[in-house]
Design a protein around this motif. Structure first.
Motif, PDB file in Angstrom:
ATOM      1  N   UNK A  54       0.819  -1.214   0.000  1.00 17.67           N
ATOM      2  CA  UNK A  54       0.000   0.000   0.000  1.00 17.67           C
ATOM      3  C   UNK A  54       0.855   1.267   0.000  1.00 17.67           C
ATOM      4  N   UNK A  55       1.879   1.274   0.847  1.00 15.14           N
ATOM      5  CA  UNK A  55       2.670   2.498   1.026  1.00 15.14           C
ATOM      6  C   UNK A  55       3.398   2.908  -0.242  1.00 15.14           C
ATOM      7  N   UNK A  56       3.865   1.924  -1.024  1.00  9.98           N
ATOM      8  CA  UNK A  56       4.701   2.250  -2.186  1.00  9.98           C
ATOM      9  C   UNK A  56       4.003   1.965  -3.515  1.00  9.98           C
ATOM     10  N   UNK A  57       2.676   1.907  -3.479  1.00 10.47           N
ATOM     11  CA  UNK A  57       1.894   1.758  -4.706  1.00 10.47           C
ATOM     12  C   UNK A  57       2.358   0.539  -5.523  1.00 10.47           C
ATOM     13  N   UNK A  58       2.601  -0.547  -4.836  1.00  8.04           N
ATOM     14  CA  UNK A  58       2.976  -1.794  -5.502  1.00  8.04           C
ATOM     15  C   UNK A  58       1.688  -2.455  -5.979  1.00  8.04           C
ATOM     16  N   UNK A  59       1.278  -2.128  -7.201  1.00 10.33           N
ATOM     17  CA  UNK A  59       0.029  -2.669  -7.726  1.00 10.33           C
ATOM     18  C   UNK A  59       0.202  -3.331  -9.082  1.00 10.33           C
ATOM     19  N   UNK A  60       1.449  -3.608  -9.469  1.00 10.07           N
ATOM     20  CA  UNK A  60       1.755  -4.440 -10.618  1.00 10.07           C
ATOM     21  C   UNK A  60       2.886  -5.390 -10.219  1.00 10.07           C
ATOM     22  N   UNK A  67      16.285   4.253  -5.472  1.00  9.07           N
ATOM     23  CA  UNK A  67      15.906   4.710  -4.144  1.00  9.07           C
ATOM     24  C   UNK A  67      14.403   4.993  -4.108  1.00  9.07           C
ATOM     25  N   UNK A  68      13.743   4.545  -3.045  1.00 11.91           N
ATOM     26  CA  UNK A  68      12.349   4.848  -2.778  1.00 11.91           C
ATOM     27  C   UNK A  68      12.257   5.519  -1.408  1.00 11.91           C
ATOM     28  N   UNK A  69      11.266   6.387  -1.219  1.00 13.96           N
ATOM     29  CA  UNK A  69      11.095   7.043   0.081  1.00 13.96           C
ATOM     30  C   UNK A  69       9.629   7.416   0.273  1.00 13.96           C
ATOM     31  N   UNK A  70       9.241   7.522   1.550  1.00  9.99           N
ATOM     32  CA  UNK A  70       7.869   7.894   1.879  1.00  9.99           C
ATOM     33  C   UNK A  70       7.869   8.723   3.161  1.00  9.99           C
ATOM     34  N   UNK A  71       7.096   9.813   3.154  1.00  6.50           N
ATOM     35  CA  UNK A  71       6.862  10.634   4.332  1.00  6.50           C
ATOM     36  C   UNK A  71       5.356  10.747   4.510  1.00  6.50           C
ATOM     37  N   UNK A  72       4.878  10.437   5.723  1.00  6.96           N
ATOM     38  CA  UNK A  72       3.429  10.479   5.946  1.00  6.96           C
ATOM     39  C   UNK A  72       3.118  11.151   7.275  1.00  6.96           C
ATOM     40  N   UNK A  81      -7.048   8.892   9.258  1.00  7.31           N
ATOM     41  CA  UNK A  81      -6.712   9.690   8.073  1.00  7.31           C
ATOM     42  C   UNK A  81      -5.204   9.816   8.006  1.00  7.31           C
ATOM     43  N   UNK A  82      -4.688   9.955   6.804  1.00 14.05           N
ATOM     44  CA  UNK A  82      -3.237  10.088   6.628  1.00 14.05           C
ATOM     45  C   UNK A  82      -2.979  10.711   5.263  1.00 14.05           C
ATOM     46  N   UNK A  83      -2.010  11.594   5.223  1.00 17.86           N
ATOM     47  CA  UNK A  83      -1.532  12.164   3.961  1.00 17.86           C
ATOM     48  C   UNK A  83      -0.070  11.785   3.813  1.00 17.86           C
ATOM     49  N   UNK A  84       0.368  11.631   2.596  1.00 15.65           N
ATOM     50  CA  UNK A  84       1.732  11.153   2.381  1.00 15.65           C
ATOM     51  C   UNK A  84       2.271  11.645   1.047  1.00 15.65           C
ATOM     52  N   UNK A  85       3.596  11.710   0.980  1.00 16.07           N
ATOM     53  CA  UNK A  85       4.327  11.920  -0.266  1.00 16.07           C
ATOM     54  C   UNK A  85       5.223  10.704  -0.461  1.00 16.07           C
ATOM     55  N   UNK A  86       5.136  10.097  -1.640  1.00 20.12           N
ATOM     56  CA  UNK A  86       5.856   8.860  -1.912  1.00 20.12           C
ATOM     57  C   UNK A  86       6.705   9.050  -3.156  1.00 20.12           C
ATOM     58  N   UNK A  87       7.964   8.677  -3.064  1.00 17.95           N
ATOM     59  CA  UNK A  87       8.849   8.709  -4.212  1.00 17.95           C
ATOM     60  C   UNK A  87       9.332   7.317  -4.549  1.00 17.95           C
TER      61      UNK A  87
END
Length: 851
Positions: free
Chosen positions: A79-85, A782-787, A795-801
């Motif tokens: 979910x956090x890193x949009x792993x949907x494929x 490199x991958x990163x996430x700030x939430x 509720x949660x907002x996040x920026x994901x790279x």
């Protein structure tokens, strides 16, 4: 197969919900769970603290107890890193390589350097794809998105005993999420800036009564810049787009303590602007964009691409108008006007029953159904732009119209030069049934026995431009502008029986072993309802051709044995001897030219020899591994390792000669892989901080003679290339990833989350054709996430790279079709290569809510 201590009808039904809730709030590193994730509803066990539950042996076991090398990607990471494929999983599992796209199989999975052809759809995958307990034969599924998945397990090495028909290289297993014990709903929306993608999804889950639970989940994806094309590409759709809809219904019913039924029904609809995924061109040693060389030099197109690799700009042209006017036999591609497109509909259903026949015997039934209907139109010249010219004509002082009048009539600057077009329709209907009977005796001996059946019908129906003869003129009889239409149907019946025994003489020692017997029958037919009249007058079969049945039959016994010893309560060691098997079959890439002309011979021996030339043998693996699984510092530090050695016989390999435009399917003599996998997870003393790392050391080589056709494209000639001693493709000596996850409280109700992942791969060959195939240099992503949000994730907002450094690397490579051979017309010999690559940088901003 430990029985849960939870008793009572309602409590038993809600086991899955308890686990789902635990998984939802658990902290996890970016590639491996630190808290228990969701197993199958009917396989749910009592919560075991921070243990990871896997089903590598078709029973609930902790990752630390199971004597199998398995990597786990948990739901939080997905979910956090949009792993949907499926391709997104590769960054979390070293030596896993995923290629997406193409008109044949549509994709490829490989592990530890072993995979199957990404060209032909006739091959089963060496890495089995298991979705909610159903093994799916087609790699077209890797193109489809997935969503609301509870866990991904990647089992490395041969997997014969517990999965479907067996697999030589491993298993990638997806387990979708289950109904929860209380009503809850969640929604998430995100926007991605690089590809301009929108994703909206959510689920509703809960009980419909004491004995019935439901989960409805859906996700919609719309990407406006899935592939950005090079400036000046003659294409209507620039950039290319992608749309994806995934919907799933899960019902879990437990009318009594001893019986559970679990139904999953899923629909996936995908639309794109062509089958070719991220594919760049390397301009070879000559450093130039080589011409699209056609009709033995009567026609050539300037390639058009700029030879700048790894910049995320591709050159995917529309079809030349002279070839796009009319498609034979009422294809859905009729009227596409040369503009590539693709559309896939996938229906999946799985029904699972679990019945406790007694306190010690459990019967499990899994019925699976897959219905796939996919069409895509694209141009496999990977280049071409007008004005075209005639190398022969230039030498003779004649105009292009003297050799290709249909092309000359529409020729001009900027005219699309896409050739090699095909419109494959891939249809699969698959039924599977598995029965398992497992014991849970208090004594030292337990057993598992079962049977498996698969019935599938695969249709590969395509019109193709292999010669591109309509550049001269449309068919004078029908007006069609494609070279031919070929329909190849493969019917498969696979029967399998398996059994294992587990002997536990002491609390420390476990000895297990078993065998799977497989019988597989395939019947293949080839029909060519249409051939362009000019071609049928030459070295092509005639319209109405039918091959008659081409048969393949094989049987196999695949045994394995494992010994596990518990050195201490937190240290296990194990050793396994394993075998693997992957059925052979009948190639469906043969062109209706010289490769099929033998069927037209009046000599039955010639006909039989032609049929045999299309059959490839089964692939087998054998070897073993030793490993350890350990926990220290109050089970906060986990260290696991495996050393392995496997030999693969008759590895199924398909190559493509870009000059002769011919496919060659064969079995490699022998491939040997050996190496070490290491995994570490640490819940640090700093509250909320978790660290992890995976490392893989791999040496994979061809260890017996394996001759590939040389430049002439023919086997058994003087220019054949022996790959004996060369490393296999997609097998870096060193690969791995390092990740962290940190959650810190902010005030009483809020929390800040930081996580990251770095993935590294050493250099590797990207093809198995020559001694000098394209080599991908070492790379790092490199991958990163700030939430930020409420601690309970209301509720949660996040920026994901994802892939922040925008590093593009090549998965597979091959010669670009229609390269110029040595010729007297002054056109340089071509050496350009197609490079299939990963996706570039993605930056998401997202918001999620739970109710």
């Amino acid at each position: 197969m430990m029985r849960s201590a939870i008793n009572g009808r309602k409590a038993a039904f809600y086991r899955t919900g308890m686990l789902a809730s635990a998984a939802t709030i658990a902290l996890a590193v970016p590639h491996a769970a630190f808290a228990q994730t969701e197993p199958q509803a009917s396989e749910a066990a009592a919560p075991l603290g921070n243990e990871i539950i896997v089903t590598a042996r078709k029973a609930n076991e902790t990752l630390q107890e199971v004597p199998v090398t398995v990597s786990v990607v948990d739901r939080k990471t997905l979910d956090d890193y949009h792993v949907n494929h499926v391709e997104d999983v590769a960054s979390r599992v070293p030596t896993l390589n995923v290629q997406i796209g193409g008109s044949g199989s549509g994709g490829q999975l490989s592990l530890r350097g072993v995979g199957s052809s990404n060209i032909s759809a006739a091959f089963d995958s060496a890495v089995a794809f298991d979705f909610d307990g159903v093994q799916i034969s087609t790699m077209r599924l890797v193109q489809a998105g997935f969503f609301d998945v509870g866990q991904v397990e990647v089992l490395k090495g041969p997997q014969s005993l517990y999965f479907g028909k067996s697999a030589t290289a491993g298993v990638l297993s997806l387990k979708s999420a289950e109904p929860t014990r209380t009503w809850e709903a969640a929604a998430k929306a995100s926007y991605e800036f690089e590809e301009k993608g929108k994703v909206v999804g959510g689920y509703v889950s809960g009980p419909l009564g004491d004995d019935l639970g439901i989960r409805l989940a859906a996700q919609y994806t719309d990407i406006d810049r899935f592939q950005r094309l090079q400036v000046g590409t003659p294409a209507v759709k620039n950039p290319r787009t992608l749309k994806d809809i995934v919907g799933r219904l899960t019902l879990n019913w437990q009318p009594q303590d001893r019986f559970t039924a679990n139904l999953k029904v899923q629909y996936v609809h995908t639309e794109n602007d062509g089958a070719i995924a991220q594919s760049d061109i390397y301009c070879g040693a000559n450093g130039r964009a080589d011409e699209i060389y056609l009709l033995q030099g009567a026609v050539a197109f300037p390639a058009g691409y700029d030879c700048k690799t790894n910049n995320g700009r591709y050159y995917l042209t529309d079809t030349n108008p002279a070839l796009a006017k009319s498609v034979p036999n009422f294809s859905r591609a009729q009227g596409y006007n040369g503009v590539p497109f693709g559309e896939t509909d996938l229906y999946f259903a799985r029904m699972r029953f679990d019945l406790d026949m007694s306190d010690t015997i459990k019967l499990t039934s899994i019925s699976g159904f897959v219905d796939l209907n996919a069409i895509d139109v694209d141009n496999y010249s990977y280049g071409g732009i007008g004005p075209a010219f005639s190398p022969v004509g230039n030498l003779l002082g004649r105009p292009l119209s003297a050799f290709a009048p249909a092309l000359a009539a529409i020729n001009g600057p900027g005219v699309p030069g896409g050739v090699g077009t095909s419109d494959p329709v891939n249809k699969l209907r698959q039924y599977t049934q598995e029965l398992r009977l497992a014991s849970n005796f208090d004594g030292p001996i337990n057993f598992l026995v079962g049977a498996f059946y698969e019935n599938r019908r695969f249709v590969f129906n395509t019109a193709q431009q292999a010669v591109n003869i309509s550049l001269i003129a449309p068919d004078p009889v029908t007006g069609y502008t494609f070279d031919y239409r070929k329909i190849q149907v493969t019917k498969t019946d696979a029967y399998s029986a398996f059994g294992s025994l587990t002997f536990t003489p002491t609390d420390q020692l476990e000895i297990s072993g078993g065998v799977r017997y497989t019988k597989e029958d395939k019947t293949n037919t080839i029909s060519i309802p249409y051939v362009h009249s000019i071609l049928s007058a030459g070295a092509f079969v005639k319209s109405g051709f039918f091959s008659g049945p081409i048969e393949f039959h094989d049987t196999n016994f695949s045994p394995e044995a494992t010994v596990k010893y518990k050195v201490t309560p937190t240290i296990n060691v194990f050793a396994s001897v394993k075998t693997g098997y992957k059925s052979g079959g009948v190639d469906n890439s043969a062109l209706p030219s010289n490769s099929l002309l033998g069927f037209a011979s009046p000599d039955p021996l010639v006909q039989a020899a032609t049929a045999r030339s299309l059959v490839f043998k089964s692939e087998k693996a054998k070897g073993g591994e030793i490993g350890f699984k350990s926990e220290f510092a109050g089970r906060t530090l986990t260290l696991n390792g495996t050393a392995y050695y496997y030999v693969f016989k008759d590895l199924q390999v398909q190559s493509f000669n870009a000059t002769t435009v011919q496919f060659v399917t064969q079995n490699a003599g022998e491939v040997t892989t050996k190496g070490v996998d290491l995994e570490m997870r640490w819940r640090t003393p700093l509250e909320g901080l978790n660290l992890s790392t995976n490392l893989s050391f791999l040496n994979g080589k061809f260890t017996k003679d394996f001759f590939n056709p040389g430049p002439d494209g023919k086997s058994g000639t003087a220019d054949d290339i022996n790959l004996n001693g060369r490393k296999v493709a997609r097998a870096p000596n060193l690969s791995g990833n390092v990740g962290f996850d940190w959650t810190a409280p902010v005030g009483e109700d809020l929390s800040l989350g930081l996580s990251g992942n770095m993935t590294y791969s050493g250099k590797y060959f990207t093809n198995n054709s020559t001694l000098s195939d394209y080599v991908q240099k070492s790379w790092t992503t490199f991958d990163a996430r700030v939430s930020f949000g409420q601690r309970d994730d209301r509720w949660r907002v996040a920026v994901v790279g994802v892939n922040l450094a925008d590093k593009l690397y090549t998965n597979t490579s091959g010669g670009r079709p229609f390269l110029a051979p040595a010729n007297p017309y002054g056109v340089p010999v071509g050496d350009d290569q197609i490079l299939t690559q990963n996706r570039g940088r993605q930056i998401f901003v997202e918001a999620s809510m739970k109710f």
